[in-house]
Design a protein around this motif. Structure first.
Motif, mmCIF file in Angstrom:
data_model
loop_
_atom_site.group_PDB
_atom_site.id
_atom_site.type_symbol
_atom_site.label_atom_id
_atom_site.label_comp_id
_atom_site.label_asym_id
_atom_site.label_seq_id
_atom_site.Cartn_x
_atom_site.Cartn_y
_atom_site.Cartn_z
ATOM 1 N N UNK A 85 0.933 -1.410 0.662
ATOM 2 C CA UNK A 85 -0.307 -0.253 0.162
ATOM 3 C C UNK A 85 0.478 1.271 -0.172
ATOM 4 N N UNK A 86 1.788 1.112 0.848
ATOM 5 C CA UNK A 86 2.948 2.656 0.837
ATOM 6 C C UNK A 86 3.762 2.500 -0.202
ATOM 7 N N UNK A 87 3.879 1.662 -1.565
ATOM 8 C CA UNK A 87 4.464 1.941 -2.352
ATOM 9 C C UNK A 87 3.191 2.074 -3.645
ATOM 10 N N UNK A 88 2.012 1.409 -3.827
ATOM 11 C CA UNK A 88 0.643 1.699 -4.413
ATOM 12 C C UNK A 88 0.551 3.432 -4.379
ATOM 13 N N UNK A 89 1.300 4.039 -3.153
ATOM 14 C CA UNK A 89 0.769 5.444 -3.390
ATOM 15 C C UNK A 89 1.555 5.994 -3.570
ATOM 16 N N UNK A 90 2.161 5.442 -3.369
ATOM 17 C CA UNK A 90 4.235 6.796 -4.791
ATOM 18 C C UNK A 90 3.878 6.060 -5.830
ATOM 19 N N UNK A 91 3.507 4.845 -6.400
ATOM 20 C CA UNK A 91 3.337 4.919 -7.812
ATOM 21 C C UNK A 91 2.093 6.069 -8.648
ATOM 22 N N UNK A 92 1.053 5.809 -7.658
ATOM 23 C CA UNK A 92 -0.100 6.515 -8.105
ATOM 24 C C UNK A 92 0.127 8.508 -8.376
ATOM 25 N N UNK A 93 0.734 8.293 -6.940
ATOM 26 C CA UNK A 93 1.255 9.881 -7.571
ATOM 27 C C UNK A 93 2.225 10.303 -8.376
ATOM 28 N N UNK A 94 3.387 9.463 -8.725
ATOM 29 C CA UNK A 94 3.844 9.569 -9.712
ATOM 30 C C UNK A 94 3.304 9.721 -10.868
ATOM 31 N N UNK A 95 2.883 8.377 -12.163
ATOM 32 C CA UNK A 95 1.481 8.402 -12.373
ATOM 33 C C UNK A 95 0.644 10.166 -12.758
ATOM 34 N N UNK A 96 -0.186 10.501 -11.307
ATOM 35 C CA UNK A 96 -0.521 11.921 -11.873
ATOM 36 C C UNK A 96 0.450 13.021 -12.085
ATOM 37 N N UNK A 97 1.182 13.125 -11.556
ATOM 38 C CA UNK A 97 2.345 14.225 -11.619
ATOM 39 C C UNK A 97 2.409 13.999 -13.297
ATOM 40 N N UNK A 98 2.729 12.946 -13.490
ATOM 41 C CA UNK A 98 3.099 12.652 -15.120
ATOM 42 C C UNK A 98 2.318 13.243 -16.176
ATOM 43 N N UNK A 99 0.680 12.323 -16.053
ATOM 44 C CA UNK A 99 0.034 12.964 -16.545
ATOM 45 C C UNK A 99 0.078 14.433 -16.738
ATOM 46 N N UNK A 100 0.039 15.316 -15.776
ATOM 47 C CA UNK A 100 -0.105 16.781 -15.660
ATOM 48 C C UNK A 100 0.905 17.722 -15.867
ATOM 49 N N UNK A 101 2.190 17.275 -15.358
ATOM 50 C CA UNK A 101 3.653 17.650 -15.948
ATOM 51 C C UNK A 101 3.770 18.185 -17.865
ATOM 52 N N UNK A 102 3.373 16.694 -18.717
ATOM 53 C CA UNK A 102 4.071 15.808 -19.073
ATOM 54 C C UNK A 102 2.881 16.858 -20.378
ATOM 55 N N UNK A 103 1.497 16.497 -19.656
ATOM 56 C CA UNK A 103 0.568 17.025 -20.442
ATOM 57 C C UNK A 103 -0.488 15.373 -20.990
ATOM 58 N N UNK A 104 0.385 13.959 -20.801
ATOM 59 C CA UNK A 104 -0.101 12.732 -21.407
ATOM 60 C C UNK A 104 -1.227 12.637 -20.989
ATOM 61 N N UNK A 105 -2.353 11.314 -21.426
ATOM 62 C CA UNK A 105 -3.884 11.141 -21.080
ATOM 63 C C UNK A 105 -2.948 9.420 -20.520
ATOM 64 N N UNK A 106 -3.692 9.617 -19.673
ATOM 65 C CA UNK A 106 -4.051 8.286 -19.138
ATOM 66 C C UNK A 106 -5.392 6.767 -19.043
ATOM 67 N N UNK A 107 -5.392 5.849 -19.762
ATOM 68 C CA UNK A 107 -6.563 5.485 -19.335
ATOM 69 C C UNK A 107 -5.857 4.179 -17.218
ATOM 70 N N UNK A 108 -6.982 4.642 -16.687
ATOM 71 C CA UNK A 108 -5.969 3.541 -15.377
ATOM 72 C C UNK A 108 -6.889 2.614 -15.817
ATOM 73 N N UNK A 109 -6.936 1.650 -15.561
ATOM 74 C CA UNK A 109 -7.865 0.620 -15.571
ATOM 75 C C UNK A 109 -7.169 0.278 -14.044
ATOM 76 N N UNK A 110 -8.435 -0.088 -13.634
ATOM 77 C CA UNK A 110 -8.593 -0.354 -11.360
ATOM 78 C C UNK A 110 -9.396 -1.194 -10.986
#
Lengths: 326, 291, 322
Positions: free
Chosen positions: C183-208
């Motif tokens: 769980x603590x690592x999950x939080x890190x990865x989710x935050x990482x993905x989120x900031x990639x989308x915001x900073x680089x203007x990527x589009x993300x389809x997150x299946x969960x």
């Protein structure tokens, strides 16, 4: 001399695993559970929470004597399980049962459901009363027709119900629940938790609930034990108690709330859980902790009482008036 | 409980063999094996000849209406001798592989389940015998015990033991780590219960199938020993010995070597094909979900 | 018009229909959550976007997948390859199996850039180290030379993300990227993905399958049930006023702070398998608000202020918590 309040008392339990020395590999040892003490009072639900490698599953197996502890004792209803002869241990096992994480591998694929639920009677040499299987299946919300099916013909949720029925067969007092919902969908997880709550109320059971999900543990349990790398770092007397230990805080912050209004913008924790071989000398959490001081690196904190029933193993616990990081 | 157990078990096994028979190759191969076994059992009723009565006037007769597969150098009917030979070939290979599977499973299960020093001891011996070809092990054993049916059976049993012991050990070790084994010990189950109710039933199917396939090899091994004169002793017919006597007459009376050879070849191929059909239908879990 | 538009997509295998009229879109700088239980068709949708349906013997039977105005379903394999891995990257659930155990991880990232961007070995190498550093992998130059078994689960998932980024994609499809992690690592990865989308203007389809993850990082949410789209809404509206009873029930399956002990009940029954899809609305056997019409008629799509719902009796704000 049965304990009137506590059904289960674990005292300074330690389990060390030695990896056998090979031709070229040196012998290494790993302490999976270190010096864990806890008590479970009758009729309560105690949650043990932690991430992979924290020793929670090993602890569950030590409690049921599926593993022999390296040190320490387990008293069940006043009986020291370590002093029992094999024959008496078998008898004691009637009163404490386990529900396993994986409902796929915990049922023998060659057994029918009837045989799975009937196995406790065979093993204990007990006569199986007619209708008892149907009664047990009904108790866990399964139709009697399922008795002749094989496990692979059932869904994950149905299989886990079978696992619960098997555990209930000999009318135990204590159930050790080892992540019973971790491999199920959320809608099924909620069904199983509801079932466990109903059974506890109807049958007067006591639960030791092992989980990695602090949100679920806070919903389901009366008291919470937080483990990190084999040791207890905090013991919360109630699910709503504010944590003192930075690891518990981090675990809480990592639990995503299903509320888009409460977003957290910072990952609260960096780094990952170190290997359980070569544990650091000081606090095992120090390397990932923002509050760590030089003392944390050299000295191992022991559990200290903060309030009634609230203990934490930290030199720099979070104070009451500190605001939680957002 | 026991009623449920006995009603569930045979249903499963019927399923497996029945399904093998339902495939085309499985039906043909299985059909040949059943036919051969029946013919061997009822050989004394099926043919008017005796396997050991010589009739020198009829020696070297090619296949004809009175001798469908011809006669050998002593004028004995070849079909009769092949059918009686099937008795030896089939029973020797089936019985010795059966014994071999049984002993291999006991050793393998003990090594895999209990582990530790017992495991190291058994594994060392098994690995040692595994490193010799089966024929070599068999020849050494026959040399010690002496030629004949008993010697052949002991030789085949021991020669294939390592294979089954290793397979069983690997199976048991894999199944031992499944949660349902832990669940059984959590119920208070004894070693005996865990071994005989959980481990062996789950481990047995692949071992039986590999035993089935090894039966084909054993027929060849039996024939080989017979060919060298180390198997069943004359006048008892064995396919290997018949072929051996046929080698000298290859050009004069080729049927003497061809027909026993064909019988052995078709039988071995049938066993292998039927084994494959069994493997294809092996997975119990391929049955549909009922919801 | 979004960067990716899945338009009434249907997918079948033999005579069975696995997905029926799935529709959603996602634009640059946006995260779309694709939610549902196992058996809902989430991963199949990802396979369809990747053009990998033939791997499981399935095919698109109707509808379109438009990426930057190109219909991917009409491309042949060689032209599809120009998109896959280059402009559309995929992150799989299990980082342990996504990496080649016998190759240093740096080279596995290099190969993507060399293949798709035509970079030389040296340039690719320094770019890989740069990406690894951006993903907050400490001592990237050392990690570059290490093998997958030397890394922790979270580190491996970062490397998989680095491989996805190496082709400079516009769209990332991530299939349960954190399910196998702590769980603590999950939080890190989710935050990482989120900031990639915001900073680089990527589009993300997150299946969960995790409504908590959805609430924490998605902008819009498509909820699938048994191969059909149940509901699509903005994340705030979806959690505040879910219109489909299934969405409502799914949110209620997650324990929340201060929740009463007996309030968690789950959803009765389980997701039907493809061969046993019920007639009418596929959710009706598990739905507490079902009427007789639900058992026979397939509900059409009804427009919501910011989305769409497929239900004969959609919930409005007042019925929630009723």
């Amino acid at each position: 001399m049965a304990d009137a309040t506590n059904l289960l008392v674990i005292d300074r339990l330690t389990k060390r695993f030695d990896s056998g020395a090979g031709l070229f590999a040196p012998r290494r040892s790993m302490t999976a559970v270190r010096d864990v003490s806890l008590a479970v009072s009758r009729g309560s639900v105690v949650g043990v929470v932690g991430e992979s490698g924290c020793g929670k599953s090993t602890l569950a197996r030590l409690v049921l004597r599926l593993l022999e502890p390296t040190q320490g004792t387990v008293h069940f209803d006043g009986i020291d399980l370590g002093k029992l002869a094999p024959r008496d241990l078998r008898k004691a096992r009637r009163r404490m049962q386990m529900v396993f994480q994986d409902p796929y591998s915990s049922l023998d694929p060659r057994f029918t459901i009837e045989q799975v639920v009937g196995e406790p009677f065979t093993v204990q040499g007990e006569v199986l009363a007619p209708g008892r299987i149907a009664e047990l299946l009904d108790q866990v919300g399964l139709a009697g027709e399922i008795a002749r099916s094989y496990p692979h013909q059932l869904s994950g949720g149905q299989r886990q119900r079978v696992g619960v029925a098997r555990a209930l067969a000999l009318r135990p007092d204590l159930l050790v629940l080892d992540e019973p919902t971790a491999s199920l969908d959320v809608s099924i997880q909620a069904q199983i938790i509801k079932l466990l709550q109903d059974l506890k109320r109807d049958l007067g059971l006591t639960y030791l609930f092992i989980s990695h999900d602090l949100g679920l543990v806070r919903y389901f349990c009366d008291r919470i034990i937080v483990m990190y790398l084999g040791a207890v770092v905090e013991e919360l007397p109630s699910p709503s108690t504010e944590p003192r230990h930075p690891y518990t805080r981090a675990l809480l912050d990592s639990t995503f709330s299903p509320d888009p209004g409460k977003r957290r913008h910072l990952a609260s924790l960096t780094g990952e859980i170190p290997s359980a071989f070569n544990l650091p000398k000081g606090c095992a959490f120090a390397a990932r902790c923002s509050r760590a001081s030089s003392r944390c690196l050299s000295e191992r904190p022991s559990l200290t009482m903060h309030a009634s029933g609230h203990r934490a193993a930290c030199f720099h616990p979070i104070a009451d008036d500190e605001k939680e990081p957002s | 409980m026991t009623a449920a157990a006995s009603s569930a078990r045979p249903a499963l096994r019927d399923h497996l063999v029945a399904r093998a028979f339902r495939t085309k190759t499985g039906a043909i191969a299985g059909g040949w094996l059943v036919l051969l076994a029946l013919a061997a059992i009822f050989a004394h009723v099926l043919t008017p000849y005796e396997y050991d009565v010589q009739q020198l006037s009829a020696a070297y007769s090619p296949p004809s209406l009175s001798h469908w597969l011809g006669t050998d150098e002593f004028g004995r009917d070849l079909l009769t001798r092949i059918l009686y030979g099937a008795r030896i070939s089939l029973s020797v290979s089936v019985i010795s592989i059966g014994l071999s599977v049984l002993a291999g499973m006991v050793l393998g299960a003990a090594a895999g389940y209990f582990g530790g020093r017992l495991d190291r001891m058994i594994t060392t011996v098994i690995d040692l015998s595994w490193s010799f070809p089966e024929i070599l092990v068999a020849l050494i054993l026959v040399a010690i015990i002496g030629p004949g049916v008993t010697g052949t059976m002991v030789a085949i049993t021991v020669a294939y033991l390592a294979q089954f012991a290793r397979l069983t050990r690997a199976q048991v070790m894999a199944i031992k780590s499944e949660t349902f084994i832990e669940a059984a010990s959590g119920l208070g189950a004894s070693h005996r219960h865990i071994l005989f109710r959980h481990l062996l039933p789950n481990a047995i199917t692949p071992v039986l199938v590999s035993g089935m396939l090894a039966t084909g090899d054993a027929i060849i091994l039996e024939a080989t020993l017979g060919f060298f004169g180390l198997g069943a002793q004359p006048p008892t017919p064995s396919w290997g010995a018949m072929m051996s006597s046929g080698t000298a007459l290859l050009f004069k009376a080729p049927w003497i070597i061809i027909f026993p050879g064909l019988a052995a070849a078709i039988t071995v191929v049938s066993i292998n094909l039927f084994g494959d059909a069994l493997i294809a239908g092996l997975d119990v879990r391929s049955r549909p979900r009922t919801e | 018009m979004g960067l990716l538009e899945v338009d009434r997509l249907s997918v079948g295998i033999g005579r069975l229909t696995l997905l029926e009229e799935i529709a959603f879109e996602v634009d640059r700088g946006e995260i779309l959550g694709l939610v549902g239980e196992s058996g809902s068709g989430k991963s199949l949708t990802a396979l369809a976007i990747a053009g990998l349906l033939p791997l499981i013997g399935a095919r698109v039977t109707a509808g379109a997948i438009r990426f930057d105005n190109t219909d991917l379903t009409r491309l042949d394999e060689s032209r599809l390859r120009k998109f896959r891995g280059r402009r559309i990257a995929f992150i799989t659930q299990n980082p342990m199996t996504a990496l080649d155990p016998l190759q240093p991880i740096g080279e596995q990232v290099d190969v993507v850039a060399r293949l798709h961007l035509g970079l030389t070995a040296d340039v690719a190498r320094s770019r890989t180290i740069e990406i690894l550093t951006q993903l907050r992998i400490p001592e990237a130059a050392t990690i570059y030379r290490q093998y997958p078994h030397q890394l922790s689960g979270g580190m491996k998932q970062r490397v998989v993300i680095a491989m996805a980024l190496a082709g400079e994609p516009d769209l990332i499809v991530a299939d349960e990227p954190t399910t196998a992690l702590d769980v603590t690592v999950q939080a890190q990865i989710i935050h990482l993905l989120t900031s990639l989308v915001r900073e680089r203007g990527l589009a993300l389809v997150l299946i969960t399958h995790d409504m908590g993850v959805v609430a924490q990082c998605c902008d819009r949410v498509a909820v699938l049930y048994a191969g059909r789209l149940a509901e699509q809404q903005g994340v705030n509206a979806l959690f505040a006023t879910p219109a489909h009873p299934y969405t409502h029930a799914l949110i209620d399956c997650i324990p929340k702070d201060g929740m009463a002990r007996d309030s968690l009940t789950g959803i009765a029954g389980s997701v039907p398998s493809v061969a046993h899809f019920p007639p009418g609305c596929r959710f009706h056997p598990r739905c507490i608000g079902r009427q007789s019409v639900c058992e026979t008629n397939v509900p059409g799509a009804t427009a919501l202020p910011g989305g769409v719902v497929s239900c004969h009796f959609p919930l409005n704000g007042d019925q929630r918590h009723g």
